[in-house]
Design an enzyme around this catalytic site. Structure first.
Site, short mmCIF file in Angstrom:
data_model
loop_
_atom_site.label_atom_id
_atom_site.label_comp_id
_atom_site.label_asym_id
_atom_site.label_seq_id
_atom_site.Cartn_x
_atom_site.Cartn_y
_atom_site.Cartn_z
N MET A 29 0.84 -1.20 0.00
CA MET A 29 0.00 0.00 0.00
C MET A 29 0.87 1.25 0.00
O MET A 29 0.41 2.35 0.31
CB MET A 29 -0.95 0.00 1.19
CG MET A 29 -2.00 -1.09 1.13
SD MET A 29 -3.51 -0.77 2.05
CE MET A 29 -2.88 -0.53 3.70
N GLY A 30 2.15 1.09 -0.34
CA GLY A 30 3.04 2.23 -0.40
C GLY A 30 3.52 2.66 0.98
O GLY A 30 3.47 1.90 1.94
N HIS A 33 8.82 1.27 3.89
CA HIS A 33 9.75 1.34 5.01
C HIS A 33 10.70 0.15 4.92
O HIS A 33 10.71 -0.58 3.92
CB HIS A 33 8.99 1.36 6.34
CG HIS A 33 7.92 0.31 6.46
ND1 HIS A 33 8.18 -1.05 6.39
CD2 HIS A 33 6.57 0.41 6.62
CE1 HIS A 33 7.06 -1.73 6.53
NE2 HIS A 33 6.06 -0.87 6.65
N HIS A 36 9.27 -3.21 3.97
CA HIS A 36 9.05 -3.40 2.54
C HIS A 36 10.36 -3.68 1.82
O HIS A 36 10.41 -4.49 0.88
CB HIS A 36 8.41 -2.15 1.93
CG HIS A 36 7.01 -1.89 2.40
ND1 HIS A 36 6.69 -0.84 3.22
CD2 HIS A 36 5.85 -2.56 2.16
CE1 HIS A 36 5.39 -0.86 3.45
NE2 HIS A 36 4.87 -1.89 2.82
N ASP A 152 1.63 -10.06 8.98
CA ASP A 152 0.20 -10.24 8.72
C ASP A 152 -0.07 -11.73 8.54
O ASP A 152 -0.41 -12.20 7.45
CB ASP A 152 -0.20 -9.46 7.48
CG ASP A 152 0.07 -7.97 7.64
OD1 ASP A 152 -0.57 -7.34 8.50
OD2 ASP A 152 0.95 -7.44 6.93
N ARG A 189 2.02 2.40 9.98
CA ARG A 189 1.24 3.09 11.01
C ARG A 189 2.08 3.49 12.22
O ARG A 189 1.60 4.26 13.07
CB ARG A 189 0.06 2.21 11.44
CG ARG A 189 -1.01 2.07 10.36
CD ARG A 189 -2.24 1.32 10.85
NE ARG A 189 -3.33 1.42 9.90
CZ ARG A 189 -3.63 0.53 8.97
NH1 ARG A 189 -2.86 -0.56 8.87
NH2 ARG A 189 -4.64 0.69 8.15
#
Length: 289
Positions: A29-30, A33, A36, A152, A189
């Protein structure tokens, strides 16, 4: 290497035939960090010297409930493109909402029973949204392999199940959770956390570590050890509210019983201030099961 950028399905369709196999997809989702970057580096390794890494960037509205942070979710596309270039990405697919969903979808993916518990209970419709967009990305990009993070864990299990049940023919590779030096799982987040919030959030990885260390004693002690750490964090005045602490089977995400032996996942979701964080740790419960 500067990646090719596709903002539309048509542009992706032009790019896709020129991507050398194997094609490895990293859906995001871009707001990229270090977590990723870990996924992209694993994808680059899987693609080998001759293959291609494709990254998608799309903040998927189907997986956000009313009142969640869809509108404020960071979308720094220019920065993300620089990261993708540094990590050897061959192509980036970054559609907008109207391109991905020209109309509200009438057919979506049902995640089944494993999608109704834990995150599925606290975020109704979330996994249907996740699986629907992942299926669309698989159809549009046509990857040989897709890479996801273990943070996740429930999402990962459901994607694996969807691929198997629908015969999608995409290999799913999982990458261990990337953590900051203080132990907090890296997440986009985390940028929402104040200094006090972040200190409170450290109770989450500490609880997981305590539970993992108690695995040799069985399910009850695992949950008890983790709960004690979370309770101490909340008792200290920390802005920490636990949605769930569960010890579950890694495929079904049903809670294990007291006699269970074998692989399991200890999972936590908690709200720290106004930010909701999830984390988990895999462990093995000894015995004959």
């Amino acid at each position: 290497m500067t990646p090719l950028l596709a903002r539309t399905r048509a542009e992706l369709a032009v790019i896709r035939p020129g991507l050398a196999a194997p094609v490895v997809l990293v859906p995001t989702m871009g707001a990229l960090h270090d977590g990723h970057r870990t996924l992209l580096r694993q994808a680059r390794e899987l693609a080998g010297p001759d293959g291609s890494v494709v990254m998608s960037i799309f903040v998927n509205p189907l997986q956000f409930a009313p009142g969640e942070d869809f509108d404020r979710y960071p979308r720094p596309l220019d920065t993300d493109l620089k990261v993708s270039a540094a990590e050897g990405v061959a192509a980036v697919f970054a559609p907008d909402q109207g391109e991905m969903y020209p109309r509200a979808p009438r057919v979506t993916v049902d995640p089944g029973p494993a999608g109704q518990v834990l995150e599925g209970e606290f975020r109704p419709g979330f996994f249907g949204g996740v699986l629907t967009v992942v299926l669309k990305l698989f159809q549009l990009v046509r990857p040989d392999t897709a890479v996801f993070g273990r943070k996740d864990a429930q999402q990962l299990a459901l994607i694996r199940q969807m691929v198997a049940d629908l015969d999608l023919g995409v290999a799913i590779e999982a990458v261990p959770t990337a953590r900051d030096p203080d132990g907090l799982a890296i997440s986009s987040r985390n940028a929402y956390l104040s200094v006090a919030d972040r200190t409170a959030a450290l109770a989450i990885p500490a609880a997981l570590a305590a539970g993992r260390d108690a695995a040799g004693s069985g399910p009850g002690p695992v949950l008890s050890a983790a709960r004690q750490v979370l309770d101490r964090g909340a008792a200290g005045g920390a802005p920490l509210a636990v949605d769930y602490l569960s010890l579950v089977h890694p495929d079904t995400f049903a809670a294990v019983d007291q006699g269970y032996a074998g692989p399991a996942v200890l999972a936590i979701a908690a709200r720290v201030g106004s930010t909701r964080l999830i984390d988990n740790v895999p462990l093995t419960l000894p015995g004959e099961g």
